[in-house]
Scaffold this active site. Structure first.
Site, PDB file in Angstrom:
ATOM      1  N   GLY A  40      11.467 -43.393 -19.446  1.00 25.59           N
ATOM      2  CA  GLY A  40      11.881 -42.206 -20.188  1.00 25.59           C
ATOM      3  C   GLY A  40      10.737 -41.710 -21.057  1.00 25.59           C
ATOM      4  N   GLY A  42      11.155 -38.754 -23.198  1.00 19.37           N
ATOM      5  CA  GLY A  42      11.607 -37.806 -24.207  1.00 19.37           C
ATOM      6  C   GLY A  42      11.138 -38.243 -25.580  1.00 19.37           C
ATOM      7  N   LEU A  43      11.845 -37.818 -26.612  1.00 23.87           N
ATOM      8  CA  LEU A  43      11.375 -38.133 -27.961  1.00 23.87           C
ATOM      9  C   LEU A  43      11.365 -39.631 -28.226  1.00 23.87           C
ATOM     10  CD1 LEU A  43      12.912 -35.297 -30.153  1.00 23.87           C
ATOM     11  CD2 LEU A  43      10.563 -35.555 -29.337  1.00 23.87           C
ATOM     12  N   GLY A  45      11.373 -42.254 -25.838  1.00 28.44           N
ATOM     13  CA  GLY A  45      10.442 -42.929 -24.938  1.00 28.44           C
ATOM     14  C   GLY A  45       9.006 -42.498 -25.139  1.00 28.44           C
ATOM     15  N   HIS A 266      30.882 -30.683 -28.153  1.00 28.28           N
ATOM     16  CA  HIS A 266      30.223 -29.745 -29.071  1.00 28.28           C
ATOM     17  C   HIS A 266      31.033 -28.458 -29.162  1.00 28.28           C
ATOM     18  CE1 HIS A 266      27.183 -27.380 -31.058  1.00 28.28           C
ATOM     19  NE2 HIS A 266      26.350 -28.412 -31.088  1.00 28.28           N
ATOM     20  N   SER A 284      23.319 -23.328 -30.473  1.00 32.70           N
ATOM     21  CA  SER A 284      22.998 -24.284 -31.531  1.00 32.70           C
ATOM     22  C   SER A 284      24.026 -24.311 -32.654  1.00 32.70           C
ATOM     23  CB  SER A 284      21.634 -23.939 -32.128  1.00 32.70           C
ATOM     24  OG  SER A 284      21.395 -24.686 -33.298  1.00 32.70           O
ATOM     25  N   ARG A 337      31.435 -31.890 -35.725  1.00 34.18           N
ATOM     26  CA  ARG A 337      31.638 -31.373 -34.376  1.00 34.18           C
ATOM     27  C   ARG A 337      32.979 -31.773 -33.767  1.00 34.18           C
ATOM     28  NH1 ARG A 337      25.531 -32.373 -31.916  1.00 34.18           N
ATOM     29  NH2 ARG A 337      24.552 -30.687 -33.093  1.00 34.18           N
ATOM     30  N   HIS A 408      28.642 -32.758 -24.764  1.00 27.64           N
ATOM     31  CA  HIS A 408      27.269 -32.547 -25.212  1.00 27.64           C
ATOM     32  C   HIS A 408      26.469 -33.835 -25.326  1.00 27.64           C
ATOM     33  CE1 HIS A 408      23.862 -30.910 -27.271  1.00 27.64           C
ATOM     34  NE2 HIS A 408      24.142 -31.493 -28.424  1.00 27.64           N
ATOM     35  N   LEU A 448      17.699 -35.971 -32.635  1.00 27.05           N
ATOM     36  CA  LEU A 448      16.241 -35.960 -32.702  1.00 27.05           C
ATOM     37  C   LEU A 448      15.752 -36.980 -33.724  1.00 27.05           C
ATOM     38  CD1 LEU A 448      15.599 -32.090 -32.636  1.00 27.05           C
ATOM     39  CD2 LEU A 448      15.732 -33.684 -30.728  1.00 27.05           C
TER      40      LEU A 448
END
Length: 656
Positions: A40, A42-43, A45, A266, A284, A337, A408, A448
Site C-alpha cells: 500500500g 497511500g498516506l 503506507g 457518510h 465533503s 456522521r 464511506h 488522514l
C-alpha cells in the site's frame, strides 16, 4: 487465544512517551540489514515506507495503482485534524482525545486514541515542512474549520482537495527515498497472500498486473496499509479498485479481523440516480460548516418536489425542517456522521425525501451566501461546487445540493496491539486496514490523521520491538513455504479462469452488495442478519460455478483482478454479518433496530437522550470483537479484548 494489547502502564498522557523510551532500538548500521515489505502506498503506507527508509531500513513498497500518487488517499476532501488550538477556542490534545472516544461511542482503546491526539500536532508541522499548501488566513497563519462531532475548529485543509495535497507531500518523501535507493517501488503489483515461516509473516506473494507473473518477496517484517473494505457493499464512495483482499488473505492465514461490522455511512453523498451506477460520489463534510441540512416538513411538499412541481427555492422557510438543528442544537449541522446519516434516513423513511427516488435531503448554502457573499463561498468550496455541478447537473450556488447517506469508511480491520502488530508475529497493519483508533464511528478529518500518524510517527518507533528479536536476512523466497503459498495462489487463479460460466463478476458483486446494504447497512436487525448469513453462501456457491472471467492470467486482465477481489468479499461479507448479529447493541455505525432508546426508557424521560438514538449495552459489549476465520461457510470463532476506560467515563453519547 489471549489478546495482549501491550498497552503501556502509567497515566494516559505519559503512556506513549514511556513506551517509546522502553521500546527496543536498532543501531543505524544494523537497520540496513533488515528488509521491510510495505503493501500500500497511500498516506499510511507511503509515509511508513518513506520514513523507514530514511531511518536506514531497506524497504520494498507495493501498490496496484500505476503510481503511488493514485492511492485512494487522494480522494479525501475536507481536511485533517490537529489539536493545535490555533483558533484559541478551547481545543487541546485532551479535547481531541475525548471527542474521538465519544465520537466512536466508547468502543475504541483509550491508549491508542490518546496517542493519535498527541501525534496530531506533529503531523501538521511535518506536512507544512513538506510544503503542503494548507489554507491560510489573511495574516498568513494556518486556517482551520470545523468538522462533525466537534465544537472547536481544528481541521486543517486545502480547499476541497486536502487528501490530494497531503498525498503529494507524502509522495515526494517517498520518491526521494526511491531515488536514494532506500525504497524499491513495485507499482501495478497486487498482493495475493502472506507467507508465514514458523508462524511469522516473512513475505508476500504478488501478481504483476501487466504481465500476469506471480512471484514471491521475502522480508523481515510485513506492513499492510491497504485501506478499508467499503466496496463489499458494491456502491460506496470508495474507488472501484478498493478491496479487502490483502487484509482478508492475511485473515485466512490466522490474523484476527476486529469489529468488521463497524461501517461508516457518510451523510453527504450525491444520491443514487439509477441501477446503472457502479459507485457513489462524496461531497465533503466540510460543506456542513456553511451548508444547512433540511427536508420538507410535509410529505405533500416532498411529493411535489419529486414530481418536479416545486423547486427547493419555492419552499417557504416555515415549511423547511432543519432537522439536525432541531434535534441536536448544540452541534447542529456538525453532528457526527452516523447520527446525521440516520437522521436523513429517518426523514426519507417518513416520506419527506426529495430526489426522484425519494432518497435525498437538501444541503443549502442560501443563508451562508447571503451572509458571507458568493466570493467567500467560492473560495472555500469552489472545486466541490464545480464537481457537484458536473455530476448532478445543477448549480449549487442557485439551488441547494441534494445529498443522501452512503458507505464511506470502515472502522473495523485487522486486530493490532499498541505496536500496530497483528496477532501474527511480524505482520503490522496501518491506517484504515487496522481497527485501532476510531471505535464504532470515525469523526470527520480523522482518517488522514490516523494514516499519517501510523506511517510517520508510530510504526517507525514500534517496529523495532519486533525486528530486534529477529535475525535479519535469513528468509529467502526460494524456501518451501514461499513455493507452497505461490502454488495455492496459482491454483486459485487458474480455478477462476477455468469456470467459464455465464454471469459477469460485477453481477455477483452487485448481488452481494444489495444483501449487505439491505441487511447490514445503515440499520440492521437480527432477523435480517440471519437471512444474510444464509443468502451469502448461496451467492458464493453460484459464483464459483457460474462466473465468467474472460482472457488469461498471462497478461493484464482487469476481470481476473475483480473476480479475485469479489471472491474475497463473498467470504468476508459473511464474517461481517456474524459480527453484526453477535453485537446485540447499537453503537456508532452499528445500529441494531432492536436496540434504540424509546419514550419508556428512563434516560429519555430524564432528558439524557432522545427516542431513536443508539442504545449501548456496556455490561455485555464493552469489548473488541476479534474474529478467527475457520473456513468458508463455517462460523468464525470470536475472541474478545475487554475495553477499559480510565481517563473518560462511559456515558450516554448525546449531541443535543
Amino acid at each position: 487465544m489471549s489478546l495482549d494489547s501491550k498497552i503501556p502502564s502509567g497515566p494516559i498522557d505519559q503512556k506513549w512517551s514511556k513506551h517509546k523510551m522502553d521500546s527496543k532500538l536498532i543501531n543505524p548500521a544494523n537497520k540496513r540489514k533488515f528488509t521491510i515489505l510495505v503493501v500500500g502506498s497511500g498516506l499510511a503506507g507511503g509515509a511508513a515506507a518513506a520514513t523507514l527508509a530514511e531511518l536506514g531500513y531497506k524497504v520494498k513498497c507495493f501498490c496496484y495503482q500505476d503510481s503511488p500518487r493514485r492511492a485512494h488517499s487522494i480522494a479525501a476532501q475536507g481536511g485533517i485534524n490537529g489539536a493545535k488550538n490555533y483558533q484559541n477556542d478551547g481545543d487541546s490534545v485532551h479535547r481531541l482525545f475525548y471527542d474521538t472516544i465519544k465520537g466512536g461511542d466508547f468502543r475504541a482503546r483509550e491508549a491508542n486514541v490518546h496517542r493519535l491526539a498527541e501525534v496530531s500536532v506533529n503531523i501538521i508541522d511535518q506536512c507544512v515542512a513538506q510544503g503542503v499548501p494548507f489554507a491560510r488566513e489573511y495574516g498568513g497563519l494556518l486556517d482551520n474549520r470545523s468538522f462533525g462531532g466537534a465544537q472547536v475548529s481544528r481541521t486543517f485543509y486545502a480547499r476541497g482537495q486536502t487528501g490530494q495535497q497531503l498525498l503529494i507531500g507524502c509522495y515526494q518523501a517517498l520518491e526521494k527515498e526511491i531515488h536514494k535507493g532506500g525504497v524499491t517501488m513495485y507499482p501495478r503489483t497486487e498482493m495475493l497472500d502472506v507467507v508465514l515461516v514458523d508462524g511469522h509473516a516473512k513475505g508476500i506473494v504478488v501478481r504483476d498486473m501487466v504481465t500476469g507473473k506471480i512471484e514471491s518477496h521475502a522480508g523481515d517484517a510485513v506492513i499492510l496499509a491497504t485501506g478499508g473494505y467499503g466496496n463489499v457493499f458494491f456502491l460506496s464512495t470508495n474507488a472501484m479498485g478498493c478491496n479487502v483482499t490483502a487484509a482478508w488473505r492475511a485473515a485466512k492465514r490466522g490474523a484476527l479481523f476486529a469489529n468488521p461490522c463497524y461501517t461508516q455511512i457518510h451523510p453527504t453523498c450525491i444520491p443514487v440516480s439509477g441501477d446503472y451506477q457502479s459507485k457513489l460520489t462524496l461531497m465533503s463534510e466540510s460543506l456542513r460548516n456553511d451548508g444547512r441540512v433540511w427536508a420538507p416538513k410535509t410529505r405533500e411538499i416532498a411529493e411535489k418536489i419529486r414530481k418536479g412541481q416545486l423547486t427547493a427555492s419555492d419552499v417557504a422557510e416555515d415549511d423547511r425542517d432543519y432537522y439536525l438543528e432541531r434535534k441536536y442544537p448544540s452541534f447542529g449541522n456538525l453532528a457526527p456522521r452516523d447520527i446525521s446519516s440516520r437522521a436523513a434516513k429517518e426523514a426519507c423513511d417518513d416520506g419527506r425525501g426529495i430526489a426522484k427516488t425519494g432518497l435525498g435531503v437538501y444541503l443549502d448554502f442560501r443563508d451562508a451566501t447571503a451572509r458571507l457573499g458568493e466570493a467567500t463561498i467560492r473560495a472555500r468550496y469552489g472545486n466541490l461546487f464545480q464537481m457537484y455541478d458536473k455530476i448532478a447537473g445543477q448549480d449549487p450556488y442557485k439551488q441547494p445540493m441534494m445529498i443522501y447517506p452512503a458507505v464511506h469508511y470502515t472502522m473495523g480491520g485487522l486486530w493490532v496491539d499498541y505496536n500496530l502488530m497483528s496477532n501474527v508475529p511480524g505482520l503490522h497493519v496501518l491506517g484504515e486496514a487496522n481497527f485501532s483508533d476510531h471505535g464504532a464511528n470515525r469523526l470527520g478529518a480523522s482518517a488522514l490523521m490516523q494514516g499519517l500518524a501510523d506511517g510517520y510517527f508510530v510504526i517507525p518507533a514500534t517496529i523495532a520491538n519486533y525486528l530486534a528479536t529477529q535475525k535479519p536476512g535469513t528468509i529467502k523466497p526460494d524456501q518451501p513455504e514461499f513455493k507452497a503459498t505461490e502454488a495455492e495462489v496459482n491454483e486459485r487463479t487458474n480455478k477462476l479462469l477455468s469456470i467459464n460460466g455465464k454471469r459477469t463478476v460485477d453481477s455477483f458483486h452487485k448481488q452481494l452488495g444489495e444483501v449487505m446494504w439491505n441487511k447490514c447497512g445503515m440499520a440492521r436487525s437480527r432477523e435480517g442478519l440471519t437471512e444474510a448469513i444464509a443468502e451469502i453462501p448461496a451467492i458464493r456457491e453460484e459464483f464459483w460455478q457460474n462466473v465468467r472471467v474472460p482472457g488469461s492470467g498471462a497478461q493484464a486482465n482487469m476481470e481476473l483482478e475483480k473476480a479475485a477481489r469479489v471472491a474475497d468479499f463473498l467470504e468476508f461479507g459473511e464474517m461481517m454479518c456474524y459480527d453484526a448479529r453477535d453485537r446485540e447493541e447499537s453503537c456508532g455505525g452499528h445500529f441494531r433496530t432492536e436496540h434504540q432508546f424509546t419514550e419508556a426508557d428512563p434516560e429519555v424521560q430524564s432528558g439524557k437522550t432522545q427516542p431513536g438514538e443508539a442504545k449501548r449495552h456496556d455490561d455485555k459489549f464493552c469489548h473488541v470483537s476479534a474474529w478467527e476465520y475457520k473456513g468458508a461457510g463455517v462460523e468464525p470463532v470470536l475472541h474478545k479484548e475487554p475495553l477499559e476506560f480510565e481517563a473518560v467515563h462511559l456515558s450516554i453519547r448525546s449531541y443535543a
